[in-house]
Design a protein around this motif. Structure first.
Motif, short mmCIF file in Angstrom:
data_model
loop_
_atom_site.label_atom_id
_atom_site.label_comp_id
_atom_site.label_asym_id
_atom_site.label_seq_id
_atom_site.Cartn_x
_atom_site.Cartn_y
_atom_site.Cartn_z
N GLU A 21 0.82 -1.21 0.00
CA GLU A 21 0.00 0.00 0.00
C GLU A 21 0.86 1.26 0.00
O GLU A 21 0.57 2.24 0.69
N GLU A 22 1.89 1.25 -0.82
CA GLU A 22 2.79 2.39 -0.88
C GLU A 22 2.42 3.35 -2.01
O GLU A 22 2.59 4.54 -1.87
N GLN A 38 -0.11 8.21 -1.25
CA GLN A 38 -0.80 9.03 -0.26
C GLN A 38 -0.02 9.01 1.04
O GLN A 38 0.29 7.95 1.58
N VAL A 39 0.31 10.21 1.53
CA VAL A 39 1.01 10.32 2.82
C VAL A 39 0.18 11.23 3.72
O VAL A 39 -0.21 12.33 3.33
N SER A 208 2.81 11.74 -11.88
CA SER A 208 3.18 11.23 -10.56
C SER A 208 2.80 12.25 -9.49
O SER A 208 2.94 13.46 -9.71
N SER A 209 2.33 11.78 -8.35
CA SER A 209 2.00 12.71 -7.26
C SER A 209 2.21 12.05 -5.91
O SER A 209 2.04 10.84 -5.75
N VAL A 210 2.59 12.87 -4.95
CA VAL A 210 2.70 12.46 -3.55
C VAL A 210 2.04 13.55 -2.72
O VAL A 210 2.42 14.72 -2.78
N SER A 211 1.00 13.17 -1.95
CA SER A 211 0.29 14.14 -1.11
C SER A 211 -0.63 13.36 -0.18
O SER A 211 -0.70 12.12 -0.24
N ARG A 212 -1.34 14.08 0.65
CA ARG A 212 -2.31 13.40 1.53
C ARG A 212 -3.67 13.24 0.86
O ARG A 212 -4.62 12.71 1.47
N LEU A 213 -3.81 13.69 -0.39
CA LEU A 213 -5.09 13.56 -1.09
C LEU A 213 -5.40 12.09 -1.37
O LEU A 213 -4.50 11.31 -1.66
N SER A 375 11.44 14.04 -4.06
CA SER A 375 12.36 13.10 -4.70
C SER A 375 11.67 11.78 -4.99
O SER A 375 11.88 11.18 -6.05
N PHE A 376 10.82 11.33 -4.08
CA PHE A 376 10.10 10.08 -4.31
C PHE A 376 9.13 10.22 -5.48
O PHE A 376 9.00 9.31 -6.30
N MET A 377 8.46 11.36 -5.56
CA MET A 377 7.53 11.58 -6.67
C MET A 377 8.23 11.48 -8.02
O MET A 377 7.75 10.84 -8.95
#
Length: 430
Positions: A21-22, A38-39, A208-213, A375-377
């Motif tokens: 679930e990463e 999602q973070v 690519s996206s990294v967020s809490r959304l 960086s991960f995104m």
């Protein structure tokens, strides 16, 4: 580096969730893939559009055109002037940026997550709807020529660009990403459209996206701004470099220190020896102050301020280089010390303790590099384009743990033979 437990490509018709679930993936009808992690602990959203297009896809007369496109994408779209492109996210405290590599172009943004939709709207607009105004082309041409002059004035940067030409002569991987003054001066709007139309492939684009959304909202927004992009498939084929021949060159420059680059082609992106080779390069000249080159040339002898070794894998080949600057009178001694370390790593296998320490150091560095959501995104987009998946840190750590001293020694014998190295030296004027 790659992450994730998912080993298969995403289903084009549906979303998929990794067992860890990463990150989650979804493919739009036009082939554009969406990847999201999602973070819950951040208010910042990082997002980007990465295209599998880079400077290696240029023809000789197009050298520098991918980078020119990266610049011109910000200079006006069908519905926004350059002023409105620049201020769209800056006005809400966000950042908009882009970069070009040998194999990728990426447009990306970072904003408060309340403004995620604004960022996605703008990224889609500059990627697919730029109009390349003639006046802006002339202005940006001068900006890029100034950028080229800046790199020429920095011997540490210039030698790395010039060294690519020795390793990959007569091939686009050896060409400078910025292009030449001649090619940059020749570019017009029609050249940009021609390059884009020939190379763009919606199945080779990752958002690519990294967020809490939540992922469902990311998909809705991506569908809104990217779903209408027509499906496109390119007939482009990348050609691998031809047989390598070691070369040695010296060039006199108006500089104070001698600058040296030495190295050779290395393993391609999907080669199973890539990770152990990366470990070896990290041991010799990685970012740690305890790298063997740093301990010898800087700490013991004081010959250099900095020395680095790096490894860049490409789709069908790779590159390993060692770079340092030193006083001219210490040049021969410095190269001898490097060759001494290369000989030692070829002939003397790591002890059990040395192997363990090398593994632990690499794992720590990789873990810290993933602390950055941006960086991960970016890594997630590149990894999906290159391999169709993203490996998890536990997977990578498991692969590192399996590496043996014997494997490392075999690789060192193959790729750390100075007789097969190319050398480029910038010497100070007398």
């Amino acid at each position: 580096m790659k992450r994730n437990n998912v080993r298969k490509r995403a289903n084009p018709k549906a979303s998929s969730l990794s067992t860890a679930e990463e990150y989650q993936t979804h493919t739009l009808a036009n082939g554009i893939r969406i990847a999201h992690k999602q973070v819950p602990y951040t208010q910042i959203a990082h997002c980007g559009i990465m295209l599998d297009i880079g400077s290696r896809d240029e023809l000789p007369h197009q050298q520098g055109l991918a980078h020119f496109w990266e610049h011109m994408a910000f200079k006006g779209t069908e519905k926004r002037s350059s002023y409105h492109v620049i201020n769209r996210l800056e006005n809400v405290g966000g950042e908009l940026n882009a970069y070009t590599t040998k194999e990728k172009i990426c447009f990306h943004a970072s904003v408060l997550d309340d403004h995620f939709e604004k960022a996605m709207d703008l990224l889609a607009d500059i990627t697919f709807h730029s109009v390349f105004p003639d006046k802006q082309i002339e202005r940006e041409r001068n900006v890029i020529l100034e950028e080229m002059s800046m790199y020429v004035d920095s011997p540490e940067d210039a030698i790395q660009d010039d060294f690519d030409q020795l390793i990959f002569p007569e091939h686009a991987l050896g060409a400078n990403i910025l292009g030449t003054a001649e090619t940059v001066n020749s570019f017009g709007r029609e050249h940009l459209y021609e390059f884009i139309n020939h190379n763009i492939d919606t199945e080779r684009i990752v958002v690519s996206s990294v967020s809490r959304l939540p992922f469902s909202r990311v998909i809705r927004i991506a569908e809104k701004y990217l779903g209408g992009v027509p499906h496109r498939k390119t007939a482009r084929e990348r050609v691998a470099p031809v047989l390598y021949t070691p070369l040695r060159q010296e060039r006199v420059r108006p500089i104070q220190q001698a600058q040296v680059a030495m190295g050779q082609p290395a393993y391609a992106l999907l080669d199973e020896r890539r990770l152990p080779f990366f470990m070896l390069v990290n041991l010799l000249g990685g970012p740690g102050m305890n790298s063997r080159f740093n301990l010898s040339l800087r700490e013991k002898y004081g010959f250099v301020y900095s020395i680095e070794a790096n490894y860049t894998p490409y789709l069908d080949t790779g590159f390993m280089g060692i770079f340092f600057g030193t006083e001219k009178k210490q040049l021969t001694k410095s190269i001898s010390l490097i060759n001494k370390e290369l000989k030692r790593i070829r002939e003397v296998p790591l002890t059990t303790l040395q192997l363990h320490q090398t593994k632990v150091q690499l794992m720590g560095q990789l873990a810290m590099s993933e602390e950055s959501n941006m960086s991960f995104m970016l890594m997630m987009a590149k990894s999906i384009l290159d391999t169709g998946k993203v490996d998890s840190l536990p997977e990578i750590f498991g692969e590192i743990e399996q590496i043996t001293a014997g494997q490392l020694q075999e690789i060192a014998v193959e790729l750390f033979n100075e007789q097969s190295f190319s050398y480029l030296t910038f010497l100070p004027e007398e």
